[in-house]
Design a protein around this motif. Structure first.
Motif, PDB file in Angstrom:
ATOM      1  N   VAL A   1      -8.087  28.633  37.866  1.00  0.00           N
ATOM      2  CA  VAL A   1      -7.952  29.041  36.461  1.00  0.00           C
ATOM      3  C   VAL A   1      -6.748  28.326  35.865  1.00  0.00           C
ATOM      4  O   VAL A   1      -5.668  28.296  36.460  1.00  0.00           O
ATOM      5  CB  VAL A   1      -7.776  30.574  36.363  1.00  0.00           C
ATOM      6  CG1 VAL A   1      -7.468  30.994  34.939  1.00  0.00           C
ATOM      7  CG2 VAL A   1      -9.017  31.277  36.879  1.00  0.00           C
ATOM      8  N   SER A   2      -6.929  27.755  34.697  1.00  0.00           N
ATOM      9  CA  SER A   2      -5.839  27.061  34.007  1.00  0.00           C
ATOM     10  C   SER A   2      -4.958  28.049  33.275  1.00  0.00           C
ATOM     11  O   SER A   2      -5.463  28.909  32.544  1.00  0.00           O
ATOM     12  CB  SER A   2      -6.399  26.044  33.003  1.00  0.00           C
ATOM     13  OG  SER A   2      -7.153  25.058  33.666  1.00  0.00           O
TER      14      SER A   2
ATOM     15  N   ARG B   1      -0.791  26.903  27.618  1.00  0.00           N
ATOM     16  CA  ARG B   1       0.455  27.081  26.874  1.00  0.00           C
ATOM     17  C   ARG B   1       0.298  28.069  25.726  1.00  0.00           C
ATOM     18  O   ARG B   1       1.188  28.858  25.442  1.00  0.00           O
ATOM     19  CB  ARG B   1       0.921  25.729  26.342  1.00  0.00           C
ATOM     20  CG  ARG B   1       2.349  25.742  25.852  1.00  0.00           C
ATOM     21  CD  ARG B   1       2.835  24.342  25.481  1.00  0.00           C
ATOM     22  NE  ARG B   1       3.535  24.426  24.227  1.00  0.00           N
ATOM     23  CZ  ARG B   1       3.049  24.106  23.047  1.00  0.00           C
ATOM     24  NH1 ARG B   1       1.834  23.625  22.937  1.00  0.00           N
ATOM     25  NH2 ARG B   1       3.761  24.243  21.954  1.00  0.00           N
ATOM     26  N   ILE B   2      -0.848  28.039  25.057  1.00  0.00           N
ATOM     27  CA  ILE B   2      -1.151  28.973  23.970  1.00  0.00           C
ATOM     28  C   ILE B   2      -2.554  29.540  24.212  1.00  0.00           C
ATOM     29  O   ILE B   2      -3.366  28.911  24.894  1.00  0.00           O
ATOM     30  CB  ILE B   2      -1.045  28.307  22.571  1.00  0.00           C
ATOM     31  CG1 ILE B   2      -1.988  27.103  22.475  1.00  0.00           C
ATOM     32  CG2 ILE B   2       0.389  27.910  22.262  1.00  0.00           C
ATOM     33  CD1 ILE B   2      -2.052  26.480  21.094  1.00  0.00           C
ATOM     34  N   PRO B   3      -2.859  30.711  23.647  1.00  0.00           N
ATOM     35  CA  PRO B   3      -4.167  31.338  23.905  1.00  0.00           C
ATOM     36  C   PRO B   3      -5.302  30.735  23.077  1.00  0.00           C
ATOM     37  O   PRO B   3      -5.812  31.338  22.145  1.00  0.00           O
ATOM     38  CB  PRO B   3      -3.918  32.811  23.535  1.00  0.00           C
ATOM     39  CG  PRO B   3      -2.847  32.761  22.513  1.00  0.00           C
ATOM     40  CD  PRO B   3      -1.984  31.589  22.876  1.00  0.00           C
TER      41      PRO B   3
ATOM     42  N   GLY C   1       1.347  31.508  31.739  1.00  0.00           N
ATOM     43  CA  GLY C   1       0.411  30.929  30.797  1.00  0.00           C
ATOM     44  C   GLY C   1      -0.655  31.937  30.398  1.00  0.00           C
ATOM     45  O   GLY C   1      -0.705  33.051  30.912  1.00  0.00           O
ATOM     46  N   TRP C   2      -1.478  31.519  29.474  1.00  0.00           N
ATOM     47  CA  TRP C   2      -2.547  32.355  28.931  1.00  0.00           C
ATOM     48  C   TRP C   2      -3.863  32.055  29.637  1.00  0.00           C
ATOM     49  O   TRP C   2      -4.179  30.890  29.904  1.00  0.00           O
ATOM     50  CB  TRP C   2      -2.712  32.093  27.439  1.00  0.00           C
ATOM     51  CG  TRP C   2      -1.561  32.577  26.632  1.00  0.00           C
ATOM     52  CD1 TRP C   2      -0.437  31.874  26.298  1.00  0.00           C
ATOM     53  CD2 TRP C   2      -1.403  33.870  26.068  1.00  0.00           C
ATOM     54  NE1 TRP C   2       0.409  32.656  25.554  1.00  0.00           N
ATOM     55  CE2 TRP C   2      -0.158  33.890  25.393  1.00  0.00           C
ATOM     56  CE3 TRP C   2      -2.178  35.027  26.054  1.00  0.00           C
ATOM     57  CZ2 TRP C   2       0.304  35.016  24.718  1.00  0.00           C
ATOM     58  CZ3 TRP C   2      -1.714  36.141  25.385  1.00  0.00           C
ATOM     59  CH2 TRP C   2      -0.484  36.126  24.728  1.00  0.00           C
ATOM     60  N   VAL C   3      -4.616  33.111  29.949  1.00  0.00           N
ATOM     61  CA  VAL C   3      -5.938  32.975  30.563  1.00  0.00           C
ATOM     62  C   VAL C   3      -6.904  33.911  29.852  1.00  0.00           C
ATOM     63  O   VAL C   3      -6.491  34.902  29.244  1.00  0.00           O
ATOM     64  CB  VAL C   3      -5.917  33.285  32.079  1.00  0.00           C
ATOM     65  CG1 VAL C   3      -5.032  32.312  32.826  1.00  0.00           C
ATOM     66  CG2 VAL C   3      -5.501  34.708  32.351  1.00  0.00           C
ATOM     67  N   ARG C   4      -8.176  33.597  29.964  1.00  0.00           N
ATOM     68  CA  ARG C   4      -9.206  34.476  29.424  1.00  0.00           C
ATOM     69  C   ARG C   4      -9.176  35.793  30.189  1.00  0.00           C
ATOM     70  O   ARG C   4      -9.076  35.805  31.414  1.00  0.00           O
ATOM     71  CB  ARG C   4     -10.593  33.843  29.570  1.00  0.00           C
ATOM     72  CG  ARG C   4     -10.868  32.773  28.576  1.00  0.00           C
ATOM     73  CD  ARG C   4     -11.406  33.397  27.343  1.00  0.00           C
ATOM     74  NE  ARG C   4     -11.751  32.391  26.354  1.00  0.00           N
ATOM     75  CZ  ARG C   4     -11.976  32.707  25.104  1.00  0.00           C
ATOM     76  NH1 ARG C   4     -11.890  33.953  24.711  1.00  0.00           N
ATOM     77  NH2 ARG C   4     -12.277  31.788  24.242  1.00  0.00           N
TER      78      ARG C   4
END
Length: 178
Positions: free
Chosen positions: A120-121, A124-126, A161-164
């Motif tokens: 999963v990446s 930096r922003i959602p 970081g942001w993930v789903r």
């Protein structure tokens, strides 16, 4: 002739008033939680997510040390979901839906999540296509930060970081966090 309402008629009238108030609020665009179960011991919402405070914890068949041990959890910070409360005991389940009763001293309110997808990446922003800060593997336990309707900020291995939200276990689909 004077008539008195029976208790049943009064109860029906009270229910009708509540229904009309709720209907008026919904028509005005306001939402309201009609029923949210609260724990009888802590008065906190059920179900709710917590994490393992201890490096090892026993999940028992019932709320007490005399009950047999069904599972032994050996991962500090593992996310768990509390589904019931009884005295100093909390019924928990893990991502596989198994669990049992654990003493509250083994649990923490610190929120963690389990990454359920491979590589999963951390963005930096959602937003889709954003710059990638790092990647996390399936099975990684991460600290949960802010959550938006579809995204959550997590920290794992010193990287954030942001993930789903859909790739995480340990956060409710409709949960928002600041």
């Amino acid at each position: 002739m004077k008539r008195e309402h029976t208790n049943g008629q009064r109860a029906n009238q009270a229910k009708m008033r509540v229904f009309l108030i709720v209907l008026a609020l919904l028509a005005a665009g306001q939402s309201m939680a009609l029923s949210q179960e609260l724990g009888p011991v802590t008065n906190l919402p059920l179900p709710r997510f917590v994490s393992m405070k201890a490096a090892e914890g026993y999940a028992r068949h019932g709320p007490g040390k005399t009950h047999r041990i069904d599972w032994v959890y050996k991962q500090r910070n593992q996310p768990l979901e509390i589904t019931a409360e009884y005295g100093h005991w909390r019924r928990v389940r893990d991502r596989d839906g198994v669990g049992g009763w654990m003493h509250y001293s083994l649990l923490s309110g610190t929120r963690t999540v389990l990454v359920e997808a491979d590589l999963v990446s951390l963005l930096r922003i959602p937003e889709e296509g954003a710059q990638v800060n790092a990647h996390v593997e399936q099975g990684v336990i991460a600290r949960l930060g802010k959550c938006l309707p579809d995204w959550c900020r997590i920290t794992a291995g010193g990287r954030s970081g942001w993930v789903r939200k859909t790739v995480l276990w340990g956060v409710a689909p409709d949960e928002l966090r600041d």
